[in-house]
Design a protein around this motif. Structure first.
Motif, PDB file in Angstrom:
ATOM      1  N   THR A 106       0.819  -1.213   0.000  1.00 59.69           N
ATOM      2  CA  THR A 106       0.000   0.000   0.000  1.00 59.69           C
ATOM      3  C   THR A 106       0.852   1.262   0.000  1.00 59.69           C
ATOM      4  O   THR A 106       0.423   2.300  -0.506  1.00 59.69           O
ATOM      5  N   GLY A 107       2.077   1.190   0.523  1.00 64.31           N
ATOM      6  CA  GLY A 107       2.938   2.369   0.524  1.00 64.31           C
ATOM      7  C   GLY A 107       3.268   2.864  -0.859  1.00 64.31           C
ATOM      8  O   GLY A 107       3.632   4.036  -1.053  1.00 64.31           O
ATOM      9  N   GLU A 108       3.135   1.993  -1.857  1.00 58.47           N
ATOM     10  CA  GLU A 108       3.421   2.346  -3.244  1.00 58.47           C
ATOM     11  C   GLU A 108       2.338   3.254  -3.835  1.00 58.47           C
ATOM     12  O   GLU A 108       2.557   3.890  -4.876  1.00 58.47           O
ATOM     13  N   ILE A 109       1.186   3.317  -3.194  1.00 56.85           N
ATOM     14  CA  ILE A 109       0.083   4.139  -3.712  1.00 56.85           C
ATOM     15  C   ILE A 109       0.458   5.612  -3.722  1.00 56.85           C
ATOM     16  O   ILE A 109       0.177   6.336  -4.677  1.00 56.85           O
ATOM     17  N   GLY A 110       1.093   6.088  -2.665  1.00 58.25           N
ATOM     18  CA  GLY A 110       1.439   7.496  -2.578  1.00 58.25           C
ATOM     19  C   GLY A 110       0.295   8.329  -2.012  1.00 58.25           C
ATOM     20  O   GLY A 110      -0.673   7.806  -1.447  1.00 58.25           O
ATOM     21  N   ARG A 111       0.423   9.629  -2.184  1.00 57.75           N
ATOM     22  CA  ARG A 111      -0.527  10.570  -1.597  1.00 57.75           C
ATOM     23  C   ARG A 111      -1.882  10.521  -2.299  1.00 57.75           C
ATOM     24  O   ARG A 111      -1.966  10.642  -3.515  1.00 57.75           O
ATOM     25  N   LEU A 112      -2.940  10.336  -1.497  1.00 58.17           N
ATOM     26  CA  LEU A 112      -4.318  10.314  -1.993  1.00 58.17           C
ATOM     27  C   LEU A 112      -5.075  11.540  -1.507  1.00 58.17           C
ATOM     28  O   LEU A 112      -4.822  12.058  -0.424  1.00 58.17           O
ATOM     29  N   ARG A 113      -6.008  11.958  -2.329  1.00 56.69           N
ATOM     30  CA  ARG A 113      -6.878  13.079  -1.940  1.00 56.69           C
ATOM     31  C   ARG A 113      -8.327  12.706  -2.256  1.00 56.69           C
ATOM     32  O   ARG A 113      -8.627  12.259  -3.363  1.00 56.69           O
ATOM     33  N   VAL A 114      -9.211  12.877  -1.285  1.00 54.87           N
ATOM     34  CA  VAL A 114     -10.637  12.668  -1.515  1.00 54.87           C
ATOM     35  C   VAL A 114     -11.191  13.890  -2.226  1.00 54.87           C
ATOM     36  O   VAL A 114     -11.009  15.024  -1.770  1.00 54.87           O
ATOM     37  N   GLY A 115     -11.827  13.679  -3.358  1.00 57.41           N
ATOM     38  CA  GLY A 115     -12.395  14.770  -4.135  1.00 57.41           C
ATOM     39  C   GLY A 115     -13.872  14.973  -3.842  1.00 57.41           C
ATOM     40  O   GLY A 115     -14.311  14.852  -2.690  1.00 57.41           O
ATOM     41  N   LYS A 116     -14.625  15.230  -4.906  1.00 61.54           N
ATOM     42  CA  LYS A 116     -16.059  15.490  -4.742  1.00 61.54           C
ATOM     43  C   LYS A 116     -16.794  14.253  -4.227  1.00 61.54           C
ATOM     44  O   LYS A 116     -16.424  13.119  -4.541  1.00 61.54           O
ATOM     45  N   ILE A 117     -17.817  14.504  -3.460  1.00 59.06           N
ATOM     46  CA  ILE A 117     -18.755  13.461  -3.059  1.00 59.06           C
ATOM     47  C   ILE A 117     -20.115  13.886  -3.579  1.00 59.06           C
ATOM     48  O   ILE A 117     -20.689  14.872  -3.125  1.00 59.06           O
ATOM     49  N   GLU A 118     -20.606  13.152  -4.583  1.00 57.56           N
ATOM     50  CA  GLU A 118     -21.817  13.552  -5.293  1.00 57.56           C
ATOM     51  C   GLU A 118     -22.985  12.635  -4.946  1.00 57.56           C
ATOM     52  O   GLU A 118     -22.805  11.425  -4.721  1.00 57.56           O
ATOM     53  N   LYS A 119     -24.159  13.214  -4.945  1.00 59.76           N
ATOM     54  CA  LYS A 119     -25.385  12.428  -4.775  1.00 59.76           C
ATOM     55  C   LYS A 119     -25.772  11.846  -6.119  1.00 59.76           C
ATOM     56  O   LYS A 119     -25.899  12.567  -7.112  1.00 59.76           O
TER      57      LYS A 119
END
Length: 239
Positions: free
Chosen positions: A212-225
């Motif tokens: 999992t360390g290979e994934i790198g930095r993640l950012r949660v974006g929009k959460i849409e209905k």
């Protein structure tokens, strides 16, 4: 039948193969393939094949008849003859980002432990749709929980169970819209974590990073209905 080299080792990027057929649409089928075909929300691989006297840019990869995997040329061209030995080269930067994203979506299904009603994997942005009537109150907490799993550098491995074992343990299936890859009498499970009980364990035919360390930095974006019961959560890779 095409041997699925991408399933044996998702990191292969320079392998020979032999042309076994041409499709009516102008695609090329090999006896073995490092190119992953579109399926399970993951897009098909792109890249290039080379042979003595020629080369072909691969725009995408799709499933053909039976167990065949078809390389789709980027433009109409003369194809390598059946029986020709070729060398396969992935667009590795794109493939690796898809691997990182795919594993990240498995982690997202852990952080948001709700049924998954859909999903899509992209090199820049990916998403999962959840059976979630109400939007999350704290998206930052979701992102923080994801990054803790990434930073834990957990191993990603696989296991195989029979169709009957999967039927006896339906809780392994998180996706409501995509059926687990069946047909050979056994089902591949992707596992995240060092030992049982794993952080995640679910049927999946796609390609993943080794840790999992290979994934790198993640950012949660929009959460849409998306309908009365659905929320769509986007993930971005920040590097």
């Amino acid at each position: 039948m095409t041997e699925l080299l991408f399933r044996l080792d998702a990191y292969l990027n320079d392998v020979t193969g032999i042309v076994t057929e041409h499709t009516a649409e102008g695609g090329v089928v090999l006896n073995r393939s490092i190119f992953y075909p579109t399926g399970g929300g993951q897009p098909g691989d792109s890249g290039r094949i080379d042979w003595s006297g020629g080369s072909m840019d691969v725009a995408t990869t799709v499933k053909g008849q039976g167990d065949a995997i078809v390389l789709v040329p980027a433009a109409p061209q003369a194809l390598p003859a059946v029986g020709t030995t070729i060398r396969q080269h992935l667009n590795w930067l794109r493939r690796h980002r898809l691997m990182r994203m795919h594993t990240a979506l498995h982690l997202l299904s852990v952080v948001i432990p709700l049924p998954v009603s859909g999903g899509s994997i992209g090199a820049e942005r990916s998403r999962l749709d959840f059976d979630m009537p109400d939007a999350p109150k704290d998206p930052a907490a979701i992102e923080g929980a994801l990054m803790r799993l990434v930073d834990a550098d957990l191993p990603v491995s696989e296991d195989w169970i029979t169709d009957a074992q999967l039927d006896a343990d339906p809780g392994l299936v998180k996706t409501m819209s995509v059926a687990p890859p069946r047909g050979a009498g056994r089902v591949r499970l992707v596992q995240i974590g060092k030992t049982a009980p794993y952080v995640d364990r679910q049927p999946c035919g796609g390609t993943h990073v080794a840790r999992t360390g290979e994934i790198g930095r993640l950012r949660v974006g929009k959460i849409e209905k998306k309908g009365r019961q659905n929320r769509r959560v986007y993930l971005h890779l920040d590097d």
